[in-house]
Motif scaffolding. Sequence first.
Motif, PDB file in Angstrom:
ATOM      1  N   TYR A 288     -12.692 -26.249 -30.432  1.00 57.52           N
ATOM      2  CA  TYR A 288     -11.888 -25.164 -30.995  1.00 57.52           C
ATOM      3  C   TYR A 288     -12.236 -25.030 -32.480  1.00 57.52           C
ATOM      4  CZ  TYR A 288      -8.798 -25.166 -26.898  1.00 57.52           C
ATOM      5  OH  TYR A 288      -8.298 -25.067 -25.630  1.00 57.52           O
ATOM      6  N   GLU A 289     -12.136 -23.823 -32.979  1.00 59.14           N
ATOM      7  CA  GLU A 289     -12.231 -23.607 -34.422  1.00 59.14           C
ATOM      8  C   GLU A 289     -11.262 -22.498 -34.799  1.00 59.14           C
ATOM      9  OE1 GLU A 289     -15.350 -22.410 -38.032  1.00 59.14           O
ATOM     10  OE2 GLU A 289     -16.025 -22.438 -35.936  1.00 59.14           O
ATOM     11  N   PHE A 290     -10.489 -22.769 -35.826  1.00 62.58           N
ATOM     12  CA  PHE A 290      -9.594 -21.757 -36.386  1.00 62.58           C
ATOM     13  C   PHE A 290      -9.993 -21.557 -37.839  1.00 62.58           C
ATOM     14  CE2 PHE A 290      -5.756 -20.629 -38.803  1.00 62.58           C
ATOM     15  CZ  PHE A 290      -5.446 -19.424 -38.183  1.00 62.58           C
ATOM     16  N   ARG A 291     -10.259 -20.297 -38.225  1.00 60.77           N
ATOM     17  CA  ARG A 291     -10.721 -20.025 -39.580  1.00 60.77           C
ATOM     18  C   ARG A 291      -9.937 -18.873 -40.183  1.00 60.77           C
ATOM     19  NH1 ARG A 291     -16.995 -19.024 -40.544  1.00 60.77           N
ATOM     20  NH2 ARG A 291     -16.987 -21.139 -39.683  1.00 60.77           N
ATOM     21  N   ILE A 292      -9.610 -19.038 -41.466  1.00 60.81           N
ATOM     22  CA  ILE A 292      -8.938 -17.991 -42.224  1.00 60.81           C
ATOM     23  C   ILE A 292      -9.626 -17.906 -43.587  1.00 60.81           C
ATOM     24  CG2 ILE A 292      -7.159 -19.675 -42.880  1.00 60.81           C
ATOM     25  CD1 ILE A 292      -5.231 -17.326 -43.274  1.00 60.81           C
ATOM     26  N   VAL A 293     -10.014 -16.685 -43.973  1.00 61.90           N
ATOM     27  CA  VAL A 293     -10.744 -16.474 -45.222  1.00 61.90           C
ATOM     28  C   VAL A 293     -10.095 -15.326 -45.988  1.00 61.90           C
ATOM     29  CG1 VAL A 293     -12.970 -15.988 -46.309  1.00 61.90           C
ATOM     30  CG2 VAL A 293     -12.883 -17.290 -44.167  1.00 61.90           C
ATOM     31  N   PRO A 294      -9.151 -15.614 -46.875  1.00 67.65           N
ATOM     32  CA  PRO A 294      -8.643 -14.574 -47.773  1.00 67.65           C
ATOM     33  C   PRO A 294      -9.559 -14.438 -48.984  1.00 67.65           C
ATOM     34  CG  PRO A 294      -7.391 -16.587 -48.073  1.00 67.65           C
ATOM     35  CD  PRO A 294      -8.397 -16.877 -46.986  1.00 67.65           C
ATOM     36  N   VAL A 295      -9.618 -13.220 -49.537  1.00 69.47           N
ATOM     37  CA  VAL A 295     -10.420 -12.954 -50.729  1.00 69.47           C
ATOM     38  C   VAL A 295      -9.521 -12.289 -51.763  1.00 69.47           C
ATOM     39  CG1 VAL A 295     -12.418 -11.767 -51.679  1.00 69.47           C
ATOM     40  CG2 VAL A 295     -12.519 -12.714 -49.364  1.00 69.47           C
ATOM     41  N   PHE A 296      -9.485 -12.863 -52.955  1.00 65.84           N
ATOM     42  CA  PHE A 296      -8.676 -12.345 -54.047  1.00 65.84           C
ATOM     43  C   PHE A 296      -9.597 -11.576 -54.997  1.00 65.84           C
ATOM     44  CE2 PHE A 296      -6.801 -16.116 -52.299  1.00 65.84           C
ATOM     45  CZ  PHE A 296      -5.443 -15.843 -52.233  1.00 65.84           C
ATOM     46  N   ASN A 297      -9.317 -10.287 -55.164  1.00 65.63           N
ATOM     47  CA  ASN A 297     -10.217  -9.411 -55.906  1.00 65.63           C
ATOM     48  C   ASN A 297      -9.528  -8.819 -57.131  1.00 65.63           C
ATOM     49  OD1 ASN A 297     -10.937  -6.262 -56.298  1.00 65.63           O
ATOM     50  ND2 ASN A 297     -12.800  -7.394 -55.810  1.00 65.63           N
ATOM     51  N   TYR A 298     -10.284  -8.785 -58.226  1.00 65.17           N
ATOM     52  CA  TYR A 298      -9.886  -8.019 -59.409  1.00 65.17           C
ATOM     53  C   TYR A 298     -11.087  -7.168 -59.816  1.00 65.17           C
ATOM     54  CZ  TYR A 298      -8.837  -6.739 -64.220  1.00 65.17           C
ATOM     55  OH  TYR A 298      -8.638  -6.025 -65.373  1.00 65.17           O
ATOM     56  N   ARG A 319      -9.958   2.341 -64.945  1.00 67.61           N
ATOM     57  CA  ARG A 319      -9.132   1.959 -63.789  1.00 67.61           C
ATOM     58  C   ARG A 319      -9.226   0.456 -63.587  1.00 67.61           C
ATOM     59  NH1 ARG A 319     -11.742   4.068 -58.841  1.00 67.61           N
ATOM     60  NH2 ARG A 319     -12.916   2.107 -59.012  1.00 67.61           N
ATOM     61  N   SER A 320      -8.056  -0.179 -63.494  1.00 67.17           N
ATOM     62  CA  SER A 320      -7.975  -1.603 -63.165  1.00 67.17           C
ATOM     63  C   SER A 320      -7.207  -1.749 -61.864  1.00 67.17           C
ATOM     64  CB  SER A 320      -7.283  -2.398 -64.276  1.00 67.17           C
ATOM     65  OG  SER A 320      -8.030  -2.340 -65.475  1.00 67.17           O
ATOM     66  N   ASP A 321      -7.664  -2.654 -61.018  1.00 62.61           N
ATOM     67  CA  ASP A 321      -7.032  -2.805 -59.710  1.00 62.61           C
ATOM     68  C   ASP A 321      -7.204  -4.248 -59.244  1.00 62.61           C
ATOM     69  OD1 ASP A 321      -5.669  -2.106 -57.449  1.00 62.61           O
ATOM     70  OD2 ASP A 321      -7.398  -1.246 -56.417  1.00 62.61           O
ATOM     71  N   LYS A 322      -6.272  -4.680 -58.423  1.00 61.75           N
ATOM     72  CA  LYS A 322      -6.375  -6.003 -57.801  1.00 61.75           C
ATOM     73  C   LYS A 322      -5.930  -5.886 -56.353  1.00 61.75           C
ATOM     74  CE  LYS A 322      -1.963  -7.477 -59.882  1.00 61.75           C
ATOM     75  NZ  LYS A 322      -1.816  -6.295 -60.760  1.00 61.75           N
ATOM     76  N   PHE A 323      -6.494  -6.769 -55.535  1.00 61.33           N
ATOM     77  CA  PHE A 323      -6.212  -6.675 -54.103  1.00 61.33           C
ATOM     78  C   PHE A 323      -6.532  -8.013 -53.443  1.00 61.33           C
ATOM     79  CE2 PHE A 323      -7.213  -5.516 -49.682  1.00 61.33           C
ATOM     80  CZ  PHE A 323      -6.073  -4.788 -49.365  1.00 61.33           C
ATOM     81  N   VAL A 324      -5.803  -8.309 -52.362  1.00 59.71           N
ATOM     82  CA  VAL A 324      -6.070  -9.490 -51.537  1.00 59.71           C
ATOM     83  C   VAL A 324      -6.432  -9.008 -50.140  1.00 59.71           C
ATOM     84  CG1 VAL A 324      -5.188 -11.653 -50.597  1.00 59.71           C
ATOM     85  CG2 VAL A 324      -4.462 -10.892 -52.878  1.00 59.71           C
ATOM     86  N   GLY A 325      -7.648  -9.297 -49.716  1.00 54.28           N
ATOM     87  CA  GLY A 325      -8.113  -8.882 -48.400  1.00 54.28           C
ATOM     88  C   GLY A 325      -8.293 -10.075 -47.477  1.00 54.28           C
ATOM     89  N   MET A 326      -8.170  -9.814 -46.179  1.00 50.25           N
ATOM     90  CA  MET A 326      -8.373 -10.859 -45.173  1.00 50.25           C
ATOM     91  C   MET A 326      -9.695 -10.582 -44.471  1.00 50.25           C
ATOM     92  SD  MET A 326      -7.158 -13.642 -44.017  1.00 50.25           S
ATOM     93  CE  MET A 326      -5.487 -13.568 -44.661  1.00 50.25           C
ATOM     94  N   GLN A 327     -10.723 -11.351 -44.831  1.00 52.29           N
ATOM     95  CA  GLN A 327     -12.057 -11.085 -44.305  1.00 52.29           C
ATOM     96  C   GLN A 327     -12.347 -11.825 -43.006  1.00 52.29           C
ATOM     97  OE1 GLN A 327     -12.084  -8.444 -46.289  1.00 52.29           O
ATOM     98  NE2 GLN A 327     -14.312  -8.619 -46.151  1.00 52.29           N
ATOM     99  N   GLU A 328     -11.682 -12.943 -42.760  1.00 58.32           N
ATOM    100  CA  GLU A 328     -11.846 -13.657 -41.496  1.00 58.32           C
ATOM    101  C   GLU A 328     -10.504 -14.244 -41.086  1.00 58.32           C
ATOM    102  OE1 GLU A 328     -15.198 -16.316 -41.053  1.00 58.32           O
ATOM    103  OE2 GLU A 328     -16.198 -15.383 -42.775  1.00 58.32           O
ATOM    104  N   LEU A 329     -10.206 -14.110 -39.810  1.00 57.43           N
ATOM    105  CA  LEU A 329      -8.995 -14.698 -39.233  1.00 57.43           C
ATOM    106  C   LEU A 329      -9.216 -14.746 -37.724  1.00 57.43           C
ATOM    107  CD1 LEU A 329      -6.084 -15.742 -39.564  1.00 57.43           C
ATOM    108  CD2 LEU A 329      -5.297 -13.379 -39.332  1.00 57.43           C
ATOM    109  N   PHE A 330      -9.776 -15.861 -37.234  1.00 57.78           N
ATOM    110  CA  PHE A 330     -10.142 -15.898 -35.823  1.00 57.78           C
ATOM    111  C   PHE A 330      -9.947 -17.293 -35.252  1.00 57.78           C
ATOM    112  CE2 PHE A 330     -14.279 -16.829 -37.912  1.00 57.78           C
ATOM    113  CZ  PHE A 330     -14.616 -18.018 -37.275  1.00 57.78           C
ATOM    114  N   ILE A 331      -9.952 -17.347 -33.928  1.00 58.76           N
ATOM    115  CA  ILE A 331      -9.968 -18.604 -33.191  1.00 58.76           C
ATOM    116  C   ILE A 331     -11.180 -18.581 -32.276  1.00 58.76           C
ATOM    117  CG2 ILE A 331      -8.418 -17.721 -31.397  1.00 58.76           C
ATOM    118  CD1 ILE A 331      -7.358 -20.631 -31.148  1.00 58.76           C
TER     119      ILE A 331
END
Length: 704
Positions: A288-298, A319-331
Amino acid sequence: MSAPGSDLYRRGGLRRAVRLTLAALLPALAAAEPVPTLATTPETIPADTRQQPATPLFELQVFVTRLAVYDAPDRNATVIAEIPRGQVLVSDAQQDDWYRIAINGAASDIGWVRLEAGEHGDPSFSVAPARPGTVLEAADPAEADLIRRGPADARRRLAYGLPQIDASQVPPPAPALPRESVPVPDRWRIMQALGFRFSLYDPYNQNVLKGDLPVLQHLAPDLFFNLGLISDTTFEMRGLPTPVGPQTTGQPGRLDIYGDIDQSTFVENLIVNLSLVQGNTTFRPPDYEFRIVPVFNYNRSRVEEERALRVDPVRGVERSDKFVGMQELFIDKHLRNVSERYDFDSLRVGIQPLQLDFRGFLFQDNALAIRLFGNRDNNRWQYNLGWARRIEKDTNSGLNDLSQDLRDDDVFFFNAYRQDFPRLGFTSQFVFAHNENREDAADYYDDNGFLVRPAVMGDVRPHDYRVTYLGYNGDGRLGRYGLSASAYLALGEDERHPLAQRQQDIQAFFTAAELSRDFDWIRLRGNFLYASGDKDPFNDTAGGFDAILENPQFAGADTSFFIRQAVPLVGGGGVALSGRNGVLPSLRSSKDKGQSNFVNPGLTLLGVGADLDVLPTLRVLGNVSLLRFNETEVLGVLRNQKAPNESLGTDFSIGVQYRPLFSQNIVITGSLAALLPGEGLRELYANNKTLPLYSGLLNVILAY
């Protein structure tokens, strides 16, 4: 069973007889403390003095550095010996956690060892039932490492004798003979048991944060955790044709269509890779493998013209912006092994990275997908079969935005790789992909207020399309040369293209190749790419090739101006000549958020490049590419002018890559690129003050 020590050794009676005889003949020896003598083989012991050995009950193997032997089953008893790691012992009695063993050839030399936790939480020794035929003998001293302690704690080395071995009487082992071994509960921590200690911040030696050691060594001895951290920092300056805002401008009196070209962008991405793996992955895939990869962007951008960054000109030129994206979330579930060499089938469900070919020409994305994958024939065949639904992207970071509904954009795919085909050292890949886009319900605006679906062209009406891609890709060596090649055929239907304002059949094709040759520390490359264009934007056939979501690693990639930059064309930047990190002039509104467009001019690229490993830590990259449109009728229609010349321009780029640690942990890349315009590009951007176009890039990657 007799009293302790009465029948443990078949040589005990003879040893006592020898001692009594020596005491009678030599009174001086009787007064001295007896010295252990060499054990005598059973063949030299008279029959009347031999004793029957006790029945072995257990086999023990020592795990700790030194195993203490007591003269009684009590922690307060005297320690009479120490046995080194790795010794295999035989026991004939057990009392709670205590086991009785023999430590020498004398009847009185017995002791007790206790089963308890060792230095690192492991048991002090393993216990297994004695195998049939096991004889109870004294512990092997292992080159005199066994130390005995006397009454005054004076240590004396015990001597042992071994029977002579006739090697000719021992048959050689059979090829498939099973190896006898004692299982070790946590073999991953052998180094720590020897006294080695490693820092958590060191990713190169054993580290529980890098998947080298089980995280729960007793509860889950095959569960591993891996932490990856990447800081990706980019600063970029560029000169692009920037449309003057239709409502207002910061420079009164300006009548030009395009204004100042200078732009700058700063982007910081912190990528956190967290994965939990169950299973021994030394020779086979994880269970089994469980992976989660959040990315914090500015990100922060600046231009010289209002309305270039946002549709509202009041918002200014920064323009200034920040965001948190979820690039991987799988089993990932390992389904089965299909051969003794661990050919396998696995299933992966969730947000996962997908790339359908070697160079990223057709589809490269982190999408919600169900993917069945595996291999056959000792890994010579590899396959992927699955379905993916694209996730809406954040406008300014390009990361997955899970706060929005999924797109009505599905990709069904199958690809198969064959190694060493058609010749040794060359890998062939066959691709089938079907893209079903049903985004014809309503208009979609991005976070900056621009319309991205449908694209700003024709009657600007939403539409859907269905397209199937059939492709072949190859990568490998042909003698002294390296070759990477791709070819795709796109067939499908566009329900109602907004420019043609009618249904169109999609018939387009694409091919690309890179031929390289190594000369010591220099690699020379030749690049060729052809993407078909559409001859007539108003007929019933769409002949311009477009991908699902491209990210090509080709012709300089990130260092190339044309591939790296998104060049605006019409509609105040509502349609771009080419997308960022894309080579196809597909006339999309947005590569990430827009729809594929098969009414486009197509492209021919012919280029050369070189990679120079000047130092083990320093690489210099250079590329020159000649760019040319294949069909320009659609460009003339969109700009309300005659069809421009096919000459697009010449792309020059040079880059330097520095890796101070000889690894990918620190990578610093700098590049400069320029697009020297051809006649066609000058006709599209009539104000020559906007040309030539340029870009400068500095990228720093820090990885753990």
